[in-house]
Design a protein around this motif. Structure first.
Motif, PDB file in Angstrom:
ATOM      1  N   UNK B 252       0.820  -1.202   0.000  1.00 46.46           N
ATOM      2  CA  UNK B 252       0.000   0.000   0.000  1.00 46.46           C
ATOM      3  C   UNK B 252       0.862   1.264   0.000  1.00 46.46           C
ATOM      4  N   UNK B 255       1.183   2.845  -3.377  1.00 48.09           N
ATOM      5  CA  UNK B 255      -0.121   3.376  -3.769  1.00 48.09           C
ATOM      6  C   UNK B 255      -0.346   4.744  -3.146  1.00 48.09           C
ATOM      7  N   UNK B 256       0.017   4.885  -1.866  1.00 53.33           N
ATOM      8  CA  UNK B 256      -0.209   6.159  -1.191  1.00 53.33           C
ATOM      9  C   UNK B 256       0.705   7.241  -1.761  1.00 53.33           C
ATOM     10  N   UNK B 259      -0.924   8.324  -4.790  1.00 51.18           N
ATOM     11  CA  UNK B 259      -2.074   9.146  -4.417  1.00 51.18           C
ATOM     12  C   UNK B 259      -1.651  10.587  -4.163  1.00 51.18           C
TER      13      UNK B 259
END
Lengths: 290, 278
Positions: B252, B255-256, B259
């Protein structure tokens, strides 16, 4: 004749520019789709012959019809809940409340994070030993046993909402942002209160945006695969059913899987066409209001 | 009368409070699963009615990296992602140029055709893709898995880059020609800087989609091309929740980071978009 071709054919260079995209489309979508269709009419495990048995077996069995119904229940339920969540949220975030940037970021988090990770975290959070049930059993009286959320239909709908509501919400927010403030002011000037402005001016004008977003949510929920695969338990929607056909039996039942895939594709396209008509009509109404 | 006014003001503030509560609830709803994963991945002996794990440990990460073979898996994911992004960006630049800047008969129809893969659930054509890749022996190669990802990434790249090229101002190009730039110079010194943000956005979105893609990977992967989502899925099947959580945390983090970049550079609407014209 040459004039006709000059107007109606794709010029050489333009054709060359489009070539990679067309190749990609044919090689990775059209041809596989065609192969799937052909495969779905073949007798299981054979390369020749035609049969309808794969379809009739799936559609005639009560299991098959239950799978289709379940997929619809999950998709419709999560789409409805997403709209109910998104519209108030978008209206709230339109006012620049404190920390609105943070909340906007929250809305797009599920879009960027892998669905599998979301499902894993949701399973942990809503499980019988997760924080949700810990909260219920410790702070809510008269609740003897923890609530079961994981591996149930309402649990799956909840997980779908977590993962797919951003489509509806982001589209609704952008529809609200492009709304002309002066229309609302005009409404207020002629004596409409806040509720009336919202009900008779704002909502009709953003309805096309909401519907367009909910189409995206519906399609994502209809085709959802990773979440029901690990969080569905005994509830297997169409996508998982297809995967089970090629992963569990030995040898893999490709023809049966293809038949289900084609049924799923047809249902999705049919529903999409219906939805688009509704969206167009809603768009027309909004135009009349304007 | 004043009573009525006070009542109305109270109502309005009530709405405000309600909206704020909704936002806070949403944040909890979105973030709590991640917190749960993060705590699970460092907790030890966390059973029964405890809000927080009693002991902390890094063991699960060590297990995930050693047993789950995360460095190898990460390498696979990155190689596949880079190939998929490169191919779909090239496709996107060419097609975007054609859609955005050239006369095209039946443009709407062509666009709808190119975007068709986004309207059909991926599993339906993933079956065919897997069948074809088995005969071409592309299964379990980095190129094969990346090509499968292109079917998801390319429509996005085309969409984003068409909009970028459409936004390119013809007068700027004419000005460059007037000032004596030839075609090559014009492309590298004028066009490229102008479309760079669009290309970056398209690359970001393509990479996100390739990084998260699960359906097509699951049908085309093999022992040498296990990607992070597939590895996590296999770990879920094994039932070791702590190790799975550790893998999830590792997965994750990029992904962050993406983002954060999207939030700064591009509009999130583009991550969703693609159906306005259909």
């Amino acid at each position: 004749m040459t004039g006709f071709w000059r107007r109606h054919s794709i010029h050489g260079i333009t054709g060359l520019l489009l070539l990679p995209a067309i190749l990609c489309f044919f090689g990775l979508f059209f041809y596989p789709m065609l192969l799937t269709i052909v495969l779905s009419f073949r007798p299981e495990g054979q390369a020749v012959g035609w049969t309808l048995e794969n379809y009739t077996r799936f559609l005639a069995s009560p299991d098959g019809r239950w799978v289709i119904l379940l997929t619809f229940i999950l998709a419709v339920g999560s789409t409805a809940l997403s709209v109910l969540l998104s519209v108030p949220l978008a209206l709230t975030l339109r006012e620049k409340i404190r920390g609105h940037r943070f909340y906007r970021l929250m809305v797009i988090v599920p879009l960027v994070v892998p669905g599998l990770i979301g499902a894993l975290g949701l399973l942990l959070f809503w499980g019988t030993r997760g924080w949700f049930n810990l909260f219920l059993t410790q702070f809510v009286p008269f609740l003897p046993s923890p609530l079961r959320v994981n591996y149930t239909i309402h649990g799956l709908i909840l997980f779908y909402v977590w993962l797919y509501f951003p489509y509806t919400c982001v589209t609704t927010m952008s529809a609200l942002e492009s709304l002309d403030q002066s229309i609302e002011e005009a409404g207020a000037v002629v004596g409409a209160n806040r509720w009336q402005v919202l009900r008779y001016i704002v909502l009709p004008l953003i309805t096309p945006g909401i519907l367009a977003g909910s189409v995206l949510t519906f399609m994502a929920a209809f085709g959802a695969f990773s979440v029901p695969l690990i969080a569905g338990g005994d509830y297997r929607p169409l996508a998982v059913e297809i995967y089970k056909e090629i992963s569990i039996p030995i040898p893999a039942r490709w023809s049966a899987a293809s038949a289900i895939a084609i049924v799923m594709g047809i249902l999705q396209v049919a529903f999409l066409a219906m939805y688009m008509r509704i969206v167009r009509r809603a768009g027309g109404n909004a135009g009349a209001v304007r | 009368m004043t009573l009525l006014k006070a009542y109305l003001r109270g109502l309005r503030e009530g709405w405000f409070v309600l909206g704020y509560t909704l936002c806070v609830c949403l944040s909890v709803f979105i973030l709590a699963p991640f917190l749960m994963i993060a705590l699970r991945s460092v907790g030890k002996g966390w059973f029964g009615k405890l809000w927080l794990p009693p002991q902390l440990t890094w063991d699960w990460y060590r297990w995930a990296i050693e047993v789950g073979n995360i460095p190898e898996v990460m390498k696979n994911t990155l190689i596949i992602g880079v190939i998929a992004v490169a191919v779909s960006t090239v496709i996107g630049i060419f097609a975007g140029w054609a859609f955005g800047r050239r006369q095209l008969p039946g443009k709407e129809l062509l666009m709808a055709i190119v975007l068709l893969p986004r309207m059909i659930p991926p599993i339906t054509y993933a079956l065919g893709v897997a069948k074809i890749f088995y005969t071409l022996e592309l299964v379990d190669t980095h190129l094969g898995v990346a090509l499968a990802h292109v079917s998801v990434c390319a429509p996005f790249a085309i969409l984003v880059l068409s909009a970028t090229f459409e936004g390119l101002d013809e007068r700027v190009l004419e000005a460059a020609s007037v000032c004596g730039a030839n075609t090559v110079k014009r492309f590298f010194y004028v066009v490229l800087p102008l479309i760079m943000p669009g290309i970056l956005a398209s690359m970001l979105f393509s990479f996100t989609h390739s990084y998260n893609e699960f359906t097509l990977t699951l049908l085309t992967y093999g022992p040498n091309t296990v990607t992070l989502p597939v590895r996590t899925y296999l770990a879920v099947g094994d039932g070791y929740w702590e190790i799975t959580s550790a893998m999830a945390v590792i997965m994750v983090v990029p992904s962050l980071a993406i983002l954060a970049m999207i939030q700064r550079r591009a509009k999130p609407e583009k991550l969703v978009g693609g159906f306005k014209g259909v």
